[in-house]
Design an enzyme around this catalytic site. Structure first.
Site, PDB file in Angstrom:
ATOM      1  N   ASP A  32       0.825  -1.213   0.000  1.00  0.00           N
ATOM      2  CA  ASP A  32       0.000   0.000   0.000  1.00  0.00           C
ATOM      3  C   ASP A  32       0.858   1.260   0.000  1.00  0.00           C
ATOM      4  O   ASP A  32       1.363   1.675   1.040  1.00  0.00           O
ATOM      5  CB  ASP A  32      -0.909  -0.029   1.246  1.00  0.00           C
ATOM      6  CG  ASP A  32      -1.778   1.203   1.338  1.00  0.00           C
ATOM      7  OD1 ASP A  32      -2.361   1.441   2.417  1.00  0.00           O
ATOM      8  OD2 ASP A  32      -1.872   1.947   0.341  1.00  0.00           O
ATOM      9  N   ASP A 217      -1.676   5.655  -5.031  1.00  0.00           N
ATOM     10  CA  ASP A 217      -2.057   4.820  -3.900  1.00  0.00           C
ATOM     11  C   ASP A 217      -2.425   3.408  -4.346  1.00  0.00           C
ATOM     12  O   ASP A 217      -3.573   3.142  -4.733  1.00  0.00           O
ATOM     13  CB  ASP A 217      -3.231   5.477  -3.168  1.00  0.00           C
ATOM     14  CG  ASP A 217      -3.610   4.722  -1.915  1.00  0.00           C
ATOM     15  OD1 ASP A 217      -4.481   5.219  -1.160  1.00  0.00           O
ATOM     16  OD2 ASP A 217      -3.055   3.631  -1.697  1.00  0.00           O
TER      17      ASP A 217
HETATM   18  C1  LIG Z   1      -6.860  -1.076   3.681  1.00  0.00           C
HETATM   19  C2  LIG Z   1      -6.810   0.156   2.836  1.00  0.00           C
HETATM   20  C3  LIG Z   1      -5.668   0.782   2.326  1.00  0.00           C
HETATM   21  C4  LIG Z   1      -6.135   1.879   1.610  1.00  0.00           C
HETATM   22  C5  LIG Z   1      -5.356   2.871   0.829  1.00  0.00           C
HETATM   23  N1  LIG Z   1      -4.229   3.418   1.498  1.00  0.00           N
HETATM   24  N2  LIG Z   1      -7.488   1.876   1.708  1.00  0.00           N
HETATM   25  C6  LIG Z   1      -8.427   2.823   1.116  1.00  0.00           C
HETATM   26  N3  LIG Z   1      -7.906   0.814   2.454  1.00  0.00           N
END
Ligand SMILES: Cc1cc(CN)n(C)n1
Length: 328
Positions: A32, A217
């Site tokens: 992430d 992201d």
């Molecule tokens: C678990 C998770 C990671 C992210 C993006 N950073 N989102 C929106 N949800």
């Protein structure tokens, strides 16, 4: 050195999972670039939360050390979250190894994580200033690894419904067309943030998003953009409606969707393939589909996996820049 691992999409490309070896135990995890905590499912969790997951067991690692008194609490933009305690262990991602990486051991996780049994935690790859460990903030895997890598970079090569790769310490130029276009990253927010002030729907005229900024992201499934972009884009799609019940714009699944080009750093228009913006059906019959481009009520846009499926992306912490080119 360098390290390379597969990035395997879950059903519907909701997220991409990669193998991480922690204290000799292999965990499939979600990389992430929009957060900075490395946390894992583990044997401290309630049995009902552990069910179906691969759970890290500190007792089976000869190199794990508890960071007594340290805790973490993280919440994500989609409302999910996790919390727990912290230790350190050796982490090996495709050969790139960090001997004393903070491993955050969840003692509580939200329902969406429990239900996603293929994913056993996250590897945060944004800047360490966003790490949530207290009392002493911890570094990300990339931050810890970068001085030992041949280059202080990692790349995301995410593919629609196909196995791609994350690579640390090298840029594989056979994976993209032409050369990478580089944009300056503003690290103040702790995200891989860049200026994104223009967009173009199909072959139409370029339009402005005043003061537009965006983050890259990999942990967000969709592309969350300014309402002006959403309106301009779906005005070109017959039958597109903003459907409050399902929580965003839907359209007929057989729609011919235009490409969406978005400005990256003022000198590159990243083309996101229209086909990839047909994210998933919302009805059993598969007649109504949910858009991969949706509105966000902030001027910090979030370019998630819908964009990564069209663009090879390099994250460079040497000069804090982001490089993009269409996949090869
Ligand atoms: C678990 C998770 C990671 C992210 C993006 N950073 N989102 C929106 N949800």
């Amino acid at each position: 050195g360098s390290g390379k691992v597969t990035a395997t999409p879950e059903q519907g490309d909701v997220e991409f999972l990669s193998p991480v070896i922690i204290g000799g135990q292999t965990m499939n995890m979600d990389f992430d670039s929009g957060s900075s905590d490395l946390w894992v499912f583990n044997t401290q969790l309630a049995a009902a939360s552990q069910a179906g997951h691969t759970n890290f067991d500190v007792a089976k690692s000869t190199t794990f050390k508890m960071l007594t008194g340290s805790t973490f609490t993280i919440s994500y933009g989609d409302g999910s979250g996790a919390a727990g305690n912290v230790g350190t262990d050796t982490v090996n991602i495709g050969g790139a190894t960090v001997t004393s990486q903070a491993i955050e051991l969840a003692t509580a996780v939200s329902a969406s994580f429990v239900q996603d049994t293929q994913s056993n935690g996250l590897v945060g790859l944004a800047f360490s200033k966003l790490n949530t460990v207290k009392p002493a903030q911890q570094k990300t895997f990339f931050d810890n690894a970068k001085d030992t890598l041949a280059m202080p970079v990692f790349t995301a090569d995410l593919r629609k419904a196909a196995v791609g790769a994350y690579e640390f310490g090298a840029i594989d130029s056979t994976k993209f067309n032409g050369s990478l276009s580089w944009a300056a990253v503003n690290t103040t927010s702790g995200f891989w943030q860049f200026s994104s002030q223009k967009f173009q729907v199909g072959t139409g005229t370029a339009m402005n998003v005043a003061g537009g900024q965006a983050i890259a992201d990999t942990g967000t499934t969709l592309m969350l953009v300014n309402a002006a972009v959403v309106n301009a884009y779906y005005s070109q799609v017959t039958g597109a409606v903003n459907n409050q019940t399902v929580g965003g714009v839907t359209f007929p699944c057989n729609s011919q969707l235009p490409d969406l080009s978005v400005d990256v750093g003022g000198n590159y228009m990243a083309v996101v393939r229209g086909d990839d913006i047909n994210f998933a059906p919302v009805d059993q019959a598969g007649t109504t589909c949910f858009g991969g481009v949706q509105a966000i009520a902030s001027n910090l846009q979030i370019y998630g996996d819908i964009m990564f499926k069209s663009q090879f992306v390099a994250f460079n912490n040497g000069n804090n820049s982001i490089g993009m080119a269409p996949h090869q």
